[in-house]
Design an enzyme around this catalytic site. Structure first.
Site, PDB file in Angstrom:
ATOM      1  N   SER A  42      30.189  42.679  37.170  1.00 45.85           N
ATOM      2  CA  SER A  42      31.059  41.587  36.975  1.00 45.85           C
ATOM      3  C   SER A  42      30.542  40.227  36.933  1.00 45.85           C
ATOM      4  O   SER A  42      29.663  39.804  38.006  1.00 45.85           O
ATOM      5  CB  SER A  42      32.363  41.603  38.044  1.00 45.85           C
ATOM      6  OG  SER A  42      32.770  40.356  38.473  1.00 45.85           O
ATOM      7  N   GLY A  43      30.795  39.276  35.964  1.00 48.58           N
ATOM      8  CA  GLY A  43      30.220  37.997  36.006  1.00 48.58           C
ATOM      9  C   GLY A  43      30.751  37.215  37.167  1.00 48.58           C
ATOM     10  O   GLY A  43      29.983  36.205  37.775  1.00 48.58           O
ATOM     11  N   LEU A  44      32.050  37.385  37.364  1.00 49.02           N
ATOM     12  CA  LEU A  44      32.556  36.678  38.529  1.00 49.02           C
ATOM     13  C   LEU A  44      31.932  37.119  39.715  1.00 49.02           C
ATOM     14  O   LEU A  44      31.555  36.154  40.543  1.00 49.02           O
ATOM     15  CB  LEU A  44      34.007  37.145  38.625  1.00 49.02           C
ATOM     16  CG  LEU A  44      34.942  36.414  39.916  1.00 49.02           C
ATOM     17  CD1 LEU A  44      34.845  34.837  39.823  1.00 49.02           C
ATOM     18  CD2 LEU A  44      36.203  36.994  39.904  1.00 49.02           C
ATOM     19  N   ASP A  54      31.741  30.757  38.000  1.00 52.07           N
ATOM     20  CA  ASP A  54      31.719  31.902  36.988  1.00 52.07           C
ATOM     21  C   ASP A  54      31.480  31.257  35.738  1.00 52.07           C
ATOM     22  O   ASP A  54      32.513  31.483  34.570  1.00 52.07           O
ATOM     23  CB  ASP A  54      32.975  32.807  36.911  1.00 52.07           C
ATOM     24  CG  ASP A  54      32.810  33.968  35.909  1.00 52.07           C
ATOM     25  OD1 ASP A  54      31.713  34.263  35.469  1.00 52.07           O
ATOM     26  OD2 ASP A  54      33.739  34.743  35.758  1.00 52.07           O
ATOM     27  N   ASP A  81      28.937  42.873  32.291  1.00 55.19           N
ATOM     28  CA  ASP A  81      29.879  41.780  31.865  1.00 55.19           C
ATOM     29  C   ASP A  81      29.015  40.532  31.349  1.00 55.19           C
ATOM     30  O   ASP A  81      28.532  39.779  32.029  1.00 55.19           O
ATOM     31  CB  ASP A  81      30.919  41.070  33.156  1.00 55.19           C
ATOM     32  CG  ASP A  81      31.532  40.059  32.628  1.00 55.19           C
ATOM     33  OD1 ASP A  81      31.587  39.597  31.532  1.00 55.19           O
ATOM     34  OD2 ASP A  81      32.090  39.340  33.561  1.00 55.19           O
ATOM     35  N   ASP A  83      29.321  37.953  29.409  1.00 53.13           N
ATOM     36  CA  ASP A  83      30.135  36.965  29.135  1.00 53.13           C
ATOM     37  C   ASP A  83      29.958  36.598  27.649  1.00 53.13           C
ATOM     38  O   ASP A  83      30.700  37.503  26.946  1.00 53.13           O
ATOM     39  CB  ASP A  83      29.373  35.648  29.911  1.00 53.13           C
ATOM     40  CG  ASP A  83      29.482  35.685  31.553  1.00 53.13           C
ATOM     41  OD1 ASP A  83      30.397  36.269  31.777  1.00 53.13           O
ATOM     42  OD2 ASP A  83      28.848  34.753  32.061  1.00 53.13           O
ATOM     43  N   GLU A 110      32.308  38.594  25.371  1.00 53.46           N
ATOM     44  CA  GLU A 110      33.889  38.259  25.286  1.00 53.46           C
ATOM     45  C   GLU A 110      33.731  37.249  24.204  1.00 53.46           C
ATOM     46  O   GLU A 110      32.707  36.408  23.934  1.00 53.46           O
ATOM     47  CB  GLU A 110      34.227  37.602  26.551  1.00 53.46           C
ATOM     48  CG  GLU A 110      33.878  36.533  27.034  1.00 53.46           C
ATOM     49  CD  GLU A 110      34.151  36.333  28.406  1.00 53.46           C
ATOM     50  OE1 GLU A 110      34.029  37.330  29.407  1.00 53.46           O
ATOM     51  OE2 GLU A 110      34.507  35.178  28.756  1.00 53.46           O
ATOM     52  N   LYS A 116      30.941  30.005  29.268  1.00 52.25           N
ATOM     53  CA  LYS A 116      32.529  30.178  29.436  1.00 52.25           C
ATOM     54  C   LYS A 116      32.918  29.840  30.678  1.00 52.25           C
ATOM     55  O   LYS A 116      32.175  29.253  31.669  1.00 52.25           O
ATOM     56  CB  LYS A 116      32.492  31.888  29.084  1.00 52.25           C
ATOM     57  CG  LYS A 116      31.389  32.613  29.877  1.00 52.25           C
ATOM     58  CD  LYS A 116      31.747  32.703  31.360  1.00 52.25           C
ATOM     59  CE  LYS A 116      33.075  33.066  31.840  1.00 52.25           C
ATOM     60  NZ  LYS A 116      33.246  34.567  32.571  1.00 52.25           N
ATOM     61  N   ASN A 118      35.804  31.373  33.576  1.00 52.02           N
ATOM     62  CA  ASN A 118      36.699  32.629  33.899  1.00 52.02           C
ATOM     63  C   ASN A 118      37.828  32.618  33.312  1.00 52.02           C
ATOM     64  O   ASN A 118      38.810  31.591  33.377  1.00 52.02           O
ATOM     65  CB  ASN A 118      36.884  32.900  35.412  1.00 52.02           C
ATOM     66  CG  ASN A 118      37.492  34.117  35.866  1.00 52.02           C
ATOM     67  OD1 ASN A 118      38.544  34.299  35.768  1.00 52.02           O
ATOM     68  ND2 ASN A 118      36.678  35.032  35.964  1.00 52.02           N
ATOM     69  N   SER A 119      38.278  33.796  32.782  1.00 50.74           N
ATOM     70  CA  SER A 119      39.698  34.141  32.030  1.00 50.74           C
ATOM     71  C   SER A 119      40.963  33.557  32.882  1.00 50.74           C
ATOM     72  O   SER A 119      41.794  33.477  32.122  1.00 50.74           O
ATOM     73  CB  SER A 119      39.780  35.315  31.684  1.00 50.74           C
ATOM     74  OG  SER A 119      38.920  35.697  30.649  1.00 50.74           O
ATOM     75  N   ARG A 155      35.199  42.142  23.598  1.00 49.83           N
ATOM     76  CA  ARG A 155      36.424  41.753  24.622  1.00 49.83           C
ATOM     77  C   ARG A 155      37.215  40.948  23.917  1.00 49.83           C
ATOM     78  O   ARG A 155      36.654  39.794  23.522  1.00 49.83           O
ATOM     79  CB  ARG A 155      35.819  41.301  25.874  1.00 49.83           C
ATOM     80  CG  ARG A 155      36.781  40.523  26.695  1.00 49.83           C
ATOM     81  CD  ARG A 155      36.352  40.442  28.071  1.00 49.83           C
ATOM     82  NE  ARG A 155      36.910  39.314  28.819  1.00 49.83           N
ATOM     83  CZ  ARG A 155      36.415  39.006  30.297  1.00 49.83           C
ATOM     84  NH1 ARG A 155      35.389  39.825  30.738  1.00 49.83           N
ATOM     85  NH2 ARG A 155      36.946  38.005  30.949  1.00 49.83           N
ATOM     86  N   HIS A 186      42.048  41.783  27.113  1.00 52.27           N
ATOM     87  CA  HIS A 186      42.302  41.293  28.500  1.00 52.27           C
ATOM     88  C   HIS A 186      43.788  40.271  28.449  1.00 52.27           C
ATOM     89  O   HIS A 186      44.059  40.039  27.401  1.00 52.27           O
ATOM     90  CB  HIS A 186      41.388  40.292  28.895  1.00 52.27           C
ATOM     91  CG  HIS A 186      41.106  40.280  30.267  1.00 52.27           C
ATOM     92  ND1 HIS A 186      41.488  40.702  31.328  1.00 52.27           N
ATOM     93  CD2 HIS A 186      40.192  39.199  31.004  1.00 52.27           C
ATOM     94  CE1 HIS A 186      41.126  40.483  32.690  1.00 52.27           C
ATOM     95  NE2 HIS A 186      40.391  39.548  32.413  1.00 52.27           N
TER      96      HIS A 186
HETATM   97  C1  SPV Z   1      34.506  39.341  35.526  1.00 57.38           C
HETATM   98  O1  SPV Z   1      34.755  40.350  36.574  1.00 57.38           O
HETATM   99  O2  SPV Z   1      33.691  38.854  35.595  1.00 57.38           O
HETATM  100  C2  SPV Z   1      35.465  39.539  34.227  1.00 57.38           C
HETATM  101  C3  SPV Z   1      36.816  39.834  34.512  1.00 57.38           C
HETATM  102  O3  SPV Z   1      35.122  38.955  33.182  1.00 57.38           O
HETATM  103  S1  SPV Z   1      37.682  38.487  34.701  1.00 57.38           S
HETATM  104  O4  SPV Z   1      37.221  37.929  35.842  1.00 57.38           O
HETATM  105  O5  SPV Z   1      39.206  39.086  34.769  1.00 57.38           O
HETATM  106  O6  SPV Z   1      37.663  37.778  33.686  1.00 57.38           O
HETATM  107 MG    MG Z   2      33.396  37.898  33.643  1.00 56.43          MG
END
Ligand code: SPV
Ligand code: MG
Length: 542
Positions: A42-44, A54, A81, A83, A110, A116, A118-119, A155, A186
């Site tokens: 996970s990027g986060l 992130d 992930d 990005d 994505e 980017k 975070n979503s 994504r 997502h």
């Molecule tokens: C992550 O885990 O970094 C993701 C999922 O990209 S989210 O945080 O839901 O975008």
């Molecule tokens: Mg991410």
């Protein structure tokens, strides 16, 4: 199975599969041990564990470096992930190349713009990548991969950015045709509606991946019923660690103590287990060629010693400093210098005063009423395949010991052949040998025949003095055990000294080899010895 193939199989299996977030080697290992078949890089979580946002604040090479640790720590595949692919199609190609080199099984990119966000942070305001440009990126990644099973997951962020189902499907289909191995759809809603709608429309075009962070209360059965291929639990390792760390930090700070938390946190040995410390110990046995692989030393230091009442009131003789350093410390240093690190001190009198780094202490509780052999028996399990047994009050020059370690005899004793008239200190342990010291010969073949207090044995005069140093190698160890058992059965252990053991070895047909020396050692039996000891240690290269 290759990690790439494992991930590909997860995506294409006819069941719904699950992978869990990890953000470093340790969490990757924990995820695998829990039974997961894959890891979400996970990027986060990767950025959060470094205390950054992130927002591509972590550089892509830093991400790849962390992944390398994760990949080494786990045998299950990692889906990174990635990005936006950290740039354009060209950056994507290089990313794929570098991930393959580190055995990362796949990457998810994505359709947003670099850098980017975070979503879940102002998702609606996020700009999406042009569809064609993003398709070019997917295609470039697929063309760059060498391993056919490496997976690229595309994504779709259309729902996140406030677009509807139509745009989401348009993008998903375009990405599939560009070569994506799966589509991640997502959503930031707390209900799964838009995801499920998408899944129904999508059908079985290619595997679908979801991240139910926001719609977490949806029953897993629902995902199964909608044919979801892969569910990503995306951030729960980092979140659980945050909760645990916050509680621990707060408690330690408030209580100024570790008592409250000791039972709540993992043990240090659990850390060692996760790190694979045992494997290293095994490997050391196989590969780490030490100068003396199995050598150990046993130092007999249980008695108080006589004639030094004041100096030994609170400590045993071996803890008296000689020229600023205790006799025991001097011995331990000498052993260590010869590559012997398994060192045992048998303590008795004032056992708590024995303090020496680098040696372990065993105690002869009956030191007052028993003798040396009882002390030795206390350390019997400390014998290795190569053990030096020594009196704790012995000072000696290093060469004596290094020469002793040069022999390959099973049993070896050091005998000083200098004339008795010159001998100071202990002249109890007189040695009668199969031949006198031929000082011109190194490693002369002479056997010990008797150690005695008497200066006459069988009408002979002694060949020297046993200095209180013995080495047992290989079978020598079992000869000693056997002799000790015999003395034990005869009820002699309690009153006997090491010389009695040596004489028993001779009787049993295992007469030790003699290493002759001429001086350069002393033992400490009285105040006069102590004065001499100081001179002995000075000015000599000990
Ligand atoms: C992550 O885990 O970094 C993701 C999922 O990209 S989210 O945080 O839901 O975008
Ligand atoms: Mg991410």
């Amino acid at each position: 199975m290759k990690k790439t193939t494992q991930l590909k199989n997860l995506l294409n299996s006819d069941q719904t599969e699950f992978i869990l977030e990890a953000h470093n080697g340790l969490s990757a290992k924990i995820v695998e041990e829990a039974g997961f078949k894959g890891i979400w890089g996970s990027g986060l979580a990767l950025s959060a564990q470094h205390g950054v946002r992130d927002n591509n604040e972590l550089s892509w090479t830093q991400v790849v470096e962390i992944l390398e640790f994760m990949s080494d720590a786990a045998s299950i595949p990692i889906l990174l992930d990635g990005d936006t692919g950290y740039g354009d199609f060209n950056n994507m190609r290089r990313l794929v190349q570098k991930l393959e080199q580190r055995a990362i099984a796949g990457v998810c990119i994505e359709d947003k713009l670099f850098p980017k966000t975070n979503s879940f942070i102002q998702g609606e305001q996020q700009e999406l990548e042009d569809v064609d440009t993003f398709c070019g990126k997917i295609q470039a990644g697929k063309d760059a991969q060498i391993d056919d099973d490496f997976c690229i997951v595309a994504r779709v962020e259309a729902f996140i950015a406030g677009w509807g189902l139509e745009e989401a499907l348009r993008r998903g289909e375009a990405y599939r045709q560009a070569g994506a191995d799966a589509i991640l759809i997502h959503s930031k809603l707390s209900r799964p509606d838009e995801i499920l709608q998408f899944a129904r429309e999508w059908g079985e075009r290619c595997p679908l991946v979801i991240v139910p962070t926001k719609y977490y209360s949806t029953q897993t059965e629902v995902f199964r019923d909608h044919g979801i291929s892969l569910v990503i639990w995306a951030n729960h390792m980092i979140r659980s660690s945050i909760t645990a760390m916050q509680a621990t930090a707060r408690t330690i700070h408030e209580t100024e103590s570790l008592v409250e938390i000791e039972g709540q946190v993992s043990t240090v040995s659990e850390i060692f287990r996760l790190q694979g410390a045992d494997e290293l110990l095994e490997a050391e046995k196989l590969y780490a060629r030490k100068a003396r692989p199995d050598a150990s030393a046993i130092i007999l230091a249980a008695s108080r010693g006589q004639g030094m009442d004041e100096l030994t009131r609170d400590r045993p003789k071996v803890m008296i400093p000689v020229a600023g350093k205790t006799v025991l410390r001097r011995q331990v240093d000498k052993f260590k210098a010869q590559g012997i690190n398994d060192i045992t001190v048998v303590a008795g009198y004032q056992k708590d005063a024995i303090e020496v780094q680098g040696a372990q202490v065993v105690v002869n509780e009956d030191w007052e009423t028993t003798s040396e052999l009882k002390s030795l028996a206390c350390a019997l399990d400390k014998f290795s395949d190569d053990t030096v047994l020594i009196y704790g009050d012995l000072l000696f020059r290093s060469y004596i010991f290094s020469n002793l370690m040069d022999w390959d005899a099973e049993l070896l004793v050091v005998v000083d052949s200098s004339p008795l008239e010159q001998a100071k200190g202990n002249i109890n342990d007189l040695a009668y040998c199969s031949g006198p010291d031929d000082r011109a010969m190194y490693q002369q073949k002479v056997r010990l025949e008797q150690v005695s207090k008497s200066s006459d044995w069988q009408g002979r005069s002694p060949d020297g003095r046993w200095i209180g140093m013995l080495r047992a190698r290989g079978e020598g160890r079992s000869h000693i055990t056997e002799a000790l058992e015999q003395l034990g059965r005869a009820g002699l252990i309690e009153d006997s000294g090491v010389p009695d053991l040596i004489n028993r070895l001779v009787e049993n047909g295992h007469a030790p080899q003699v290493q002759y020396i001429a001086g350069h050692w002393m033992d400490i039996n009285n105040l006069q010895d102590l004065q001499r000891a100081s001179d002995f240690t000075h000015g000599l290269n000990n």
